[in-house]
Write a protein that holds these residues in place. Structure first.
Motif, PDB file in Angstrom:
ATOM      1  N   ILE A 164       0.832  -1.200   0.000  1.00 49.12           N
ATOM      2  CA  ILE A 164       0.000   0.000   0.000  1.00 49.12           C
ATOM      3  C   ILE A 164       0.866   1.249   0.000  1.00 49.12           C
ATOM      4  N   ALA A 165       1.858   1.300   0.888  1.00 48.54           N
ATOM      5  CA  ALA A 165       2.729   2.478   0.959  1.00 48.54           C
ATOM      6  C   ALA A 165       3.546   2.641  -0.326  1.00 48.54           C
ATOM      7  N   GLY A 166       3.972   1.544  -0.917  1.00 49.86           N
ATOM      8  CA  GLY A 166       4.772   1.582  -2.142  1.00 49.86           C
ATOM      9  C   GLY A 166       3.954   1.689  -3.412  1.00 49.86           C
ATOM     10  N   ARG A 167       2.632   1.560  -3.284  1.00 49.85           N
ATOM     11  CA  ARG A 167       1.700   1.713  -4.391  1.00 49.85           C
ATOM     12  C   ARG A 167       1.957   0.750  -5.558  1.00 49.85           C
ATOM     13  N   HIS A 168       2.190  -0.515  -5.205  1.00 52.11           N
ATOM     14  CA  HIS A 168       2.295  -1.523  -6.247  1.00 52.11           C
ATOM     15  C   HIS A 168       1.943  -2.900  -5.683  1.00 52.11           C
ATOM     16  N   VAL A 169       1.739  -3.848  -6.599  1.00 55.70           N
ATOM     17  CA  VAL A 169       1.431  -5.227  -6.251  1.00 55.70           C
ATOM     18  C   VAL A 169       2.450  -6.116  -6.944  1.00 55.70           C
ATOM     19  N   THR A 170       2.960  -7.095  -6.210  1.00 59.17           N
ATOM     20  CA  THR A 170       3.874  -8.071  -6.790  1.00 59.17           C
ATOM     21  C   THR A 170       3.155  -9.418  -6.843  1.00 59.17           C
ATOM     22  N   TYR A 171       3.046  -9.992  -8.041  1.00 62.82           N
ATOM     23  CA  TYR A 171       2.401 -11.283  -8.267  1.00 62.82           C
ATOM     24  C   TYR A 171       3.494 -12.326  -8.428  1.00 62.82           C
ATOM     25  N   TYR A 172       3.284 -13.523  -7.866  1.00 60.92           N
ATOM     26  CA  TYR A 172       4.324 -14.557  -7.847  1.00 60.92           C
ATOM     27  C   TYR A 172       3.874 -15.841  -8.540  1.00 60.92           C
ATOM     28  N   GLY A 173       4.824 -16.485  -9.227  1.00 63.89           N
ATOM     29  CA  GLY A 173       4.604 -17.799  -9.815  1.00 63.89           C
ATOM     30  C   GLY A 173       5.277 -18.866  -8.983  1.00 63.89           C
ATOM     31  N   ARG A 174       5.049 -20.115  -9.329  1.00 63.19           N
ATOM     32  CA  ARG A 174       5.561 -21.245  -8.546  1.00 63.19           C
ATOM     33  C   ARG A 174       7.073 -21.375  -8.573  1.00 63.19           C
ATOM     34  N   ALA A 175       7.718 -20.864  -9.589  1.00 61.84           N
ATOM     35  CA  ALA A 175       9.180 -20.971  -9.672  1.00 61.84           C
ATOM     36  C   ALA A 175       9.865 -19.659  -9.282  1.00 61.84           C
ATOM     37  N   GLY A 176       9.125 -18.788  -8.600  1.00 62.87           N
ATOM     38  CA  GLY A 176       9.707 -17.522  -8.161  1.00 62.87           C
ATOM     39  C   GLY A 176       9.561 -16.386  -9.165  1.00 62.87           C
ATOM     40  N   GLU A 177       8.849 -16.622 -10.248  1.00 64.64           N
ATOM     41  CA  GLU A 177       8.618 -15.548 -11.213  1.00 64.64           C
ATOM     42  C   GLU A 177       7.830 -14.440 -10.519  1.00 64.64           C
ATOM     43  N   MET A 178       8.013 -13.228 -11.031  1.00 62.00           N
ATOM     44  CA  MET A 178       7.304 -12.088 -10.459  1.00 62.00           C
ATOM     45  C   MET A 178       6.823 -11.153 -11.559  1.00 62.00           C
ATOM     46  N   HIS A 179       5.705 -10.553 -11.284  1.00 62.15           N
ATOM     47  CA  HIS A 179       5.219  -9.452 -12.115  1.00 62.15           C
ATOM     48  C   HIS A 179       4.841  -8.330 -11.163  1.00 62.15           C
ATOM     49  N   VAL A 180       5.398  -7.146 -11.382  1.00 58.72           N
ATOM     50  CA  VAL A 180       5.098  -5.985 -10.549  1.00 58.72           C
ATOM     51  C   VAL A 180       4.161  -5.067 -11.309  1.00 58.72           C
ATOM     52  N   GLU A 181       3.068  -4.722 -10.658  1.00 51.33           N
ATOM     53  CA  GLU A 181       2.059  -3.848 -11.247  1.00 51.33           C
ATOM     54  C   GLU A 181       1.911  -2.620 -10.361  1.00 51.33           C
ATOM     55  N   LYS A 182       2.226  -1.460 -10.909  1.00 57.16           N
ATOM     56  CA  LYS A 182       2.068  -0.221 -10.155  1.00 57.16           C
ATOM     57  C   LYS A 182       0.596   0.162 -10.096  1.00 57.16           C
ATOM     58  N   PHE A 183       0.196   0.809  -8.999  1.00 62.81           N
ATOM     59  CA  PHE A 183      -1.172   1.298  -8.887  1.00 62.81           C
ATOM     60  C   PHE A 183      -1.410   2.312  -9.995  1.00 62.81           C
ATOM     61  N   PRO A 184      -2.626   2.360 -10.529  1.00 67.61           N
ATOM     62  CA  PRO A 184      -2.927   3.411 -11.525  1.00 67.61           C
ATOM     63  C   PRO A 184      -2.763   4.789 -10.890  1.00 67.61           C
ATOM     64  N   PRO A 185      -2.436   5.801 -11.687  1.00 69.08           N
ATOM     65  CA  PRO A 185      -2.319   7.165 -11.141  1.00 69.08           C
ATOM     66  C   PRO A 185      -3.633   7.581 -10.483  1.00 69.08           C
ATOM     67  N   GLN A 186      -3.511   8.403  -9.454  1.00 66.97           N
ATOM     68  CA  GLN A 186      -4.713   8.842  -8.713  1.00 66.97           C
ATOM     69  C   GLN A 186      -5.422   9.932  -9.456  1.00 66.97           C
TER      70      GLN A 186
END
Length: 129
Positions: free
Chosen positions: A107-129
């Motif tokens: 919440i403070a960093g304004r993004h979400v990190t999604y994880y896969g089973r082998a440690g893959e990641m996708h970072v999605e920033k919050f949309p602009p306010q």
């Protein structure tokens, strides 16, 4: 952290009656700094700034998470949620089908990190306010 607000946010998310943006605003107001939705453990853990945490069950289908992480599939689920076409229960099903084992909302960093089973990641920033 206000556990009553957290519980209310979870109910509203699972019912598909509140958007991600609404939930994040309410959680921030309740003193939540971040939270982790763990699809495999079927829990969501909320973290406060003082090291406190609160874990609740995560309602989701019993479908197994596939071994391959499909970033495009996760992004499609995110975009659908951002448009309001995909409510949280469907988002969970779509992201699990795309190989996502869980995600961390910063919440403070304004993004979400999604994880896969082998440690893959996708970072999605919050949309602009």
């Amino acid at each position: 952290m206000d556990k009553n607000i957290i519980d209310s946010c979870a109910r509203d998310s699972y019912a598909g009656t509140a958007s991600f943006g609404e939930i994040v605003m309410r959680l921030a107001g309740a003193g939540v700094e971040s939270y982790y939705a763990d699809y495999r453990a079927r829990t969501t853990t909320y973290y406060g700034p003082e090291g406190d945490s609160y874990t609740i069950p995560l309602t989701r289908s019993a479908a197994a998470v596939p071994p391959d992480f499909d970033t495009a599939g996760v992004q499609d689920a995110i975009r659908g949620a951002q448009r309001g076409d995909v409510k949280y229960p469907a988002f969970v099903s779509l992201s699990v089908a795309a190989g996502c084992v869980g995600y961390m909302v910063w919440i403070a960093g304004r993004h979400v990190t999604y994880y896969g089973r082998a440690g893959e990641m996708h970072v999605e920033k919050f949309p602009p306010q």
